[in-house]
Design a protein around this motif. Structure first.
Motif, mmCIF file in Angstrom:
data_model
loop_
_atom_site.group_PDB
_atom_site.id
_atom_site.type_symbol
_atom_site.label_atom_id
_atom_site.label_comp_id
_atom_site.label_asym_id
_atom_site.label_seq_id
_atom_site.Cartn_x
_atom_site.Cartn_y
_atom_site.Cartn_z
ATOM 1 N N UNK A 121 -28.886 -25.539 26.658
ATOM 2 C CA UNK A 121 -27.543 -26.004 26.299
ATOM 3 C C UNK A 121 -27.621 -26.505 24.858
ATOM 4 N N UNK A 122 -26.707 -26.060 24.007
ATOM 5 C CA UNK A 122 -26.656 -26.558 22.629
ATOM 6 C C UNK A 122 -25.378 -27.347 22.429
ATOM 7 N N UNK A 123 -25.506 -28.467 21.721
ATOM 8 C CA UNK A 123 -24.322 -29.193 21.281
ATOM 9 C C UNK A 123 -24.271 -29.095 19.761
ATOM 10 N N UNK A 124 -23.182 -28.563 19.266
ATOM 11 C CA UNK A 124 -22.977 -28.462 17.824
ATOM 12 C C UNK A 124 -21.917 -29.483 17.438
ATOM 13 N N UNK A 125 -22.305 -30.418 16.585
ATOM 14 C CA UNK A 125 -21.374 -31.457 16.142
ATOM 15 C C UNK A 125 -20.837 -31.063 14.782
ATOM 16 N N UNK A 126 -19.526 -31.022 14.655
ATOM 17 C CA UNK A 126 -18.901 -30.613 13.398
ATOM 18 C C UNK A 126 -18.857 -31.812 12.465
ATOM 19 N N UNK A 127 -19.221 -31.577 11.207
ATOM 20 C CA UNK A 127 -18.994 -32.595 10.190
ATOM 21 C C UNK A 127 -19.893 -33.806 10.278
ATOM 22 N N UNK A 128 -20.932 -33.746 11.081
ATOM 23 C CA UNK A 128 -21.833 -34.895 11.123
ATOM 24 C C UNK A 128 -23.228 -34.404 11.446
ATOM 25 N N UNK B 102 -25.005 -19.739 34.566
ATOM 26 C CA UNK B 102 -26.175 -20.518 34.156
ATOM 27 C C UNK B 102 -26.709 -21.321 35.329
ATOM 28 N N UNK B 103 -27.881 -21.887 35.138
ATOM 29 C CA UNK B 103 -28.471 -22.659 36.225
ATOM 30 C C UNK B 103 -29.532 -23.600 35.715
ATOM 31 N N UNK B 104 -30.312 -24.082 36.617
ATOM 32 C CA UNK B 104 -31.391 -24.995 36.276
ATOM 33 C C UNK B 104 -32.296 -24.359 35.225
ATOM 34 N N UNK C 119 -23.309 -22.838 26.199
ATOM 35 C CA UNK C 119 -24.223 -22.502 27.301
ATOM 36 C C UNK C 119 -23.960 -21.051 27.683
ATOM 37 N N UNK C 120 -25.040 -20.282 27.778
ATOM 38 C CA UNK C 120 -24.872 -18.848 28.003
ATOM 39 C C UNK C 120 -23.984 -18.304 26.894
ATOM 40 N N UNK C 121 -22.994 -17.537 27.235
ATOM 41 C CA UNK C 121 -22.077 -17.037 26.205
ATOM 42 C C UNK C 121 -20.739 -17.773 26.243
ATOM 43 N N UNK C 122 -20.771 -19.006 26.752
ATOM 44 C CA UNK C 122 -19.541 -19.784 26.834
ATOM 45 C C UNK C 122 -19.574 -20.932 25.831
ATOM 46 N N UNK C 123 -18.435 -21.201 25.231
ATOM 47 C CA UNK C 123 -18.294 -22.356 24.343
ATOM 48 C C UNK C 123 -17.308 -23.341 24.954
ATOM 49 N N UNK C 124 -17.714 -24.579 24.985
ATOM 50 C CA UNK C 124 -16.903 -25.612 25.624
ATOM 51 C C UNK C 124 -16.465 -26.609 24.571
#
Lengths: 282, 282, 282
Positions: free
Chosen positions: B268-275, B262-264, B217-222
């Motif tokens: 948001x991207x979710x990157x799933x590794x290996x699947x 970030x806000x409303x 999200x934005x330039x942050x990786x969680x």
């Protein structure tokens, strides 16, 4: 234990939280309580306790609870530890019940009440299942309040404990021979700076006539006390014994916080002329 | 249809609006309801739905209504089309009534309930006359709620319709082989970023142990998920399955929205590794 | 005098204050009322009256009170003079009771009601003792409302007076042959600019078809009137007869106050083409 008059008119459940007004949180709690005890009268005390601020929550409920009828149940949720090991508590003063997390938010009530009984709420069959790890106000505190309002005996919710979290509000301390150092506990809606000085801490200030004094906050010096907010000149900063029982720094129809460039947590010094201060350090 | 227990203690009418707290709007609605049904218990759910924001209103009422007792009437007014041709609706789920404008604000409830019945409210003799073109909450929705609370049969208010407005909340979509793209639905009072990802959208994220992932999200990786807000380090951004049923991006005792810039509406991207992700596009 | 139906379901007490939402003030008042009259139903009208702003308080209660059932007690506290010599008042319209400080906050209700009776509340045995000099809402107004709700006769609280404070809301004035000068009374939650022009002041504006006109505010000229907020184009400023009975300057799904760069107290001119205005100065 219960006030039969109050019960005859429906039990009262009050809510004090830091949930603010822009989400569903408070409404959801109300639904849970009413679903268990539709006869309950739900009373909002305050939902704008500063987020995560346990002392602010403690100050708020402490200023309101004692005015309610016997038998009232007060739900107090300022709960940054939700979902962790912190326990849910049910406290009774003999007159009022309190449902809250075990983080000290009931500390200032404990200071004012003799013989409180505190229970660790363990009766999970009273909870909304499954219990989430993020919204115990909905899943734990609201249903317990609902069952209390319905008349379930407080003993049923869990055993008494004595190792609950309890803190002291910050107290003024001597800072030299003639000076006391305190702090701004909160800024109220009108911009009044509520300090932690009570008449007990500086009795000579509230004598008639008061001792010669100056109150120093930021780069302002205050040398006037008034009895009413309206008694001062425009833009004057003055001291006043407020309804919370603390010395406030105020201004007439204006925000003292803005005028003094100060806020919550700001240091406040009282310098008493010609008299050594009694140490009130603890 | 009605819960006799609830009725025995006075019918419950809840209010959810975007009217805010600084005007007479909400107070006036309450007066209208009580003048018709003085025995009603009026419950504020939320009045700080974002102005004109129908999705925000839909999210709010959807998170609260089901906790209330059977027979509750929910008034939901987010109504930018007031005075235009948009219709007033009365919806029944069998357990709850909803009074609202026909603009989709009840859509997310329709997603959760089987067999809702929706009526176009045409019984003008239930309205406050003359009906203004700017305040139907006072002139239409509040009086209808009052008469419902008084026990008037829902059929009396108008005929059933099926061509009411209904929208879908934005759903996450596949964005490449291993990536899902979602959005921040809202920022709550604590600064938690509530996304539109549910466990259904990314089941592997909520397995134990979860798939390897990163949330961008934005330039942050969680890269951390926690079960409770208090489980993380200071200033850490993490994912958590919130009580609304959505993945939230949160931080302990701090605003994730501020930390992530970030806000409303933020992507948001979710990157799933290996699947490879299951497409949940619709 | 009382509506027996309303009483049968518990007396209603409404609250309108400038206390905001971040303190204990409102919750404490509720406790005091319920301790005296646990059967009362307490209704929040508004607590975000602008701080110290008596006219704003007057506008708020005036727009709400008449919708409540007979026998309702309305507590109105905007009280910059608390603790000074200003008197506490109990006003009766025959249908409603009002408890408020003697500072004009009930003036606009007096404009609408025939034959109000105003009493100076002197029955100190009804007050919470000791009476503070800073929180009469708790110590004077709330307990009086509680005893009224409990059925104490209004005569018991003090003698009738006729020298109470009463002011007039600012009225539009002629400013040349074809121009009226008014003012923005308030900005509502949606950014609508509520002026002090009523149809009585400019009847030709609300004829069908209306006179040719322009409304001037800041550096904007408005030449459109609409019947509903949704009837205009995006970013268009237009006039509309609002539900408060005043001409509003509005915009569709946007804040007219922002678009016009104007706010409370801003001057508004109406220029009527081809017709001299009737002077409505007073």
């Amino acid at each position: 234990m219960r006030n039969e008059d109050a019960l005859a008119n429906g039990p009262i459940v009050t809510l004090t939280t830091d949930f603010g007004h822009s989400d569903h949180f408070v409404g959801t709690m109300k639904g849970v309580i009413l679903n268990i005890a539709p006869e309950a009268q739900i009373i909002d005390i305050c939902h704008s306790v500063q987020a995560f601020d346990i002392l602010d929550g403690a100050l708020t409920i402490t200023q309101a609870y004692s005015y309610f009828p016997s038998g009232t149940t007060h739900v107090v949720v300022v709960d940054p530890g939700v979902g962790s090991a912190r326990r849910p508590l049910l406290m009774s003063t003999g007159k009022h019940y309190f449902v809250a997390p075990d983080n000290g938010v009931l500390s200032l009530i404990m200071d004012r009440e003799e013989g409180v009984r505190v229970r660790h709420i363990t009766g999970q069959h009273y909870f909304l299942q499954p219990v989430s790890s993020t919204f115990h106000a909905r899943d734990v505190f609201a249903p317990v309040a609902g069952y209390l309002a319905k008349g379930i005996d407080s003993q049923k919710f869990g055993d008494e404990i004595s190792d609950y979290v309890r803190f002291s509000a910050p107290k003024p301390k001597a800072a030299g021979d003639k000076t006391l150092r305190g702090v701004v506990l909160k800024v109220d809606r009108f911009g009044n700076l509520v300090t932690n000085f009570t008449p007990h801490d500086v009795p000579s200030l509230f004598h008639s006539p008061p001792a010669r004094f100056k109150i120093v906050i930021g780069n302002r010096e205050i040398t006037q006390l008034h009895n009413a907010y309206a008694d001062a000149l425009p833009n004057e900063l003055f001291g006043i014994l407020g309804s919370m029982g603390y010395l406030e720094i105020a201004s007439t129809r204006a925000s003292a916080a803005q005028l003094a460039g100060s806020g919550k947590g700001s240091e406040v010094h009282i310098v008493l002329e010609g008299a050594a201060v009694a140490s009130s350090g603890n």
